[in-house]
Design a protein around this motif. Sequence first.
Motif, short mmCIF file in Angstrom:
data_model
loop_
_atom_site.label_atom_id
_atom_site.label_comp_id
_atom_site.label_asym_id
_atom_site.label_seq_id
_atom_site.Cartn_x
_atom_site.Cartn_y
_atom_site.Cartn_z
N SER A 106 18.55 -32.87 -27.46
CA SER A 106 17.36 -32.14 -27.04
C SER A 106 16.65 -31.60 -28.28
O SER A 106 17.28 -30.99 -29.15
CB SER A 106 17.75 -31.00 -26.11
N GLU A 136 12.75 -29.92 -30.12
CA GLU A 136 11.54 -29.14 -29.90
C GLU A 136 10.42 -29.64 -30.81
O GLU A 136 10.66 -30.03 -31.96
CB GLU A 136 11.79 -27.66 -30.16
N LYS A 137 9.22 -29.59 -30.29
CA LYS A 137 8.04 -30.02 -31.05
C LYS A 137 7.91 -29.20 -32.34
O LYS A 137 8.07 -27.99 -32.34
CB LYS A 137 6.79 -29.85 -30.19
N LYS A 160 9.87 -29.38 -34.98
CA LYS A 160 11.10 -29.38 -35.75
C LYS A 160 11.37 -30.76 -36.33
O LYS A 160 10.76 -31.76 -35.93
CB LYS A 160 12.28 -28.93 -34.89
N GLU A 175 6.84 -34.13 -29.92
CA GLU A 175 6.82 -33.67 -28.54
C GLU A 175 8.20 -33.18 -28.13
O GLU A 175 9.21 -33.83 -28.42
CB GLU A 175 6.37 -34.82 -27.62
N SER A 176 8.26 -32.04 -27.49
CA SER A 176 9.54 -31.49 -27.05
C SER A 176 10.14 -32.36 -25.95
O SER A 176 9.43 -32.95 -25.15
CB SER A 176 9.35 -30.07 -26.52
N THR A 191 18.86 -29.87 -36.55
CA THR A 191 17.41 -29.73 -36.40
C THR A 191 16.96 -28.57 -37.27
O THR A 191 17.59 -27.51 -37.28
CB THR A 191 17.01 -29.48 -34.93
N PRO A 233 9.74 -24.33 -34.30
CA PRO A 233 9.06 -25.09 -33.23
C PRO A 233 7.61 -24.67 -33.09
O PRO A 233 7.24 -23.54 -33.39
CB PRO A 233 9.87 -24.72 -31.99
N GLU A 244 4.70 -23.76 -30.67
CA GLU A 244 4.56 -23.35 -29.27
C GLU A 244 3.44 -24.13 -28.60
O GLU A 244 2.41 -24.43 -29.20
CB GLU A 244 4.26 -21.85 -29.19
N GLU A 245 3.68 -24.43 -27.34
CA GLU A 245 2.66 -25.09 -26.54
C GLU A 245 1.68 -24.02 -26.06
O GLU A 245 1.94 -23.30 -25.11
CB GLU A 245 3.30 -25.79 -25.33
#
Length: 357
Positions: free
Chosen positions: A199, A201-202, A204, A250-251, A277, A281, A283-284
């Motif tokens: 998994s 995160e955008k 990273k 993209e996350s 990682t 990240p 944030e959206e």
Amino acid sequence: MIKFNVKILKLAVFLIVFLFSAVIVSEIASAKDVLPKGGSSFDTAVEIGQGAYQGGALKDKEVEYFYVNAKPGQEVKIAGAFTSGSTYGANCILYLYNENREEIGGSMESSYESPALITVSWLPNSDKDLYKYYIRAGSYSSELASYSLDVSLQNCYDAQSEVDAGDTFDKAMTLSSGEYKAYLSGSKGTDTKDFYKVSVEKGKTLTAKVTPQGEAAISLTLYDGNRQELKAEYASNPGAIITNSASIAESGDAFISVTCDELCSSNLALYTLDIATEGEPVEEVGDSEEETYNKTEAEELAKDLVKKGRSWLLILGIVAAFVIILIIGVVAYFLLKKKKKAKDSNILSTPGTPGSP
């Protein structure tokens, strides 16, 4: 003096019993199970499990067939020792076959004054839940005085788990950041690729590092959540440590593929996988309150304009219809008036009939 001799005697008895027990335990530990009589073909092969087996004598060109079951990620390893029964020596064979009865390993060796030693191994992938492997052992030429088989099923599971990592995206093993031990078969099996899912995160950066134990030339590839290749790295030489990293756009999920086929290594390849990682990240960010207000106000204004526009269109339509009707009426009036005038003119210009005054 007597007490001293008694003590010496007790000590001597203890040592004798201890040594005798050690010899017995050693003999028991080194004892082999009796190898059952094998079949004469694949169809009559006899099942055997993990263990050390001692077989008997075989005639010239006599071979026996056995089979063993193994799970995905279990290395099947067969070690045979063949002793010639002839002063001229003997040629001995040990081969391993898959379920389709295709040869996947083994060889022929000669036994003269010392036993012929043959070892064959195979590591299956996760395509099936259980595999069946056939063993063909015996004499290629001349008789054998005896032979033995050591059958082992070594657990070569991946990432400190009890299963083999899948070799496709759909069968990828889920991992998190950390260090893991894993295995690939090289030319000694079908377990040539391991897929892992992590998994991310955008914003990273995903980093994976593979350290082989041995001379394997491993390749390492990263994929995004859409299974599109991000970056591939290949060992420049056998035993090279490989590091691969990619920025995450993209996350979601990302995939890591570790590969070692027949070109990578001629033996089982053990490797260490480090996953990490790094970075902050992104944030959206959604619409701000002001943007939301302006957007709502614009939408309301547009709706109001549409509503007013419809009203004006209706009024214009009514006016246009009235004007058209009025024009048609005026035109019709003048046409009728003109027609009547022409008719009156014709009556006046017509001569009177005979007998009229």
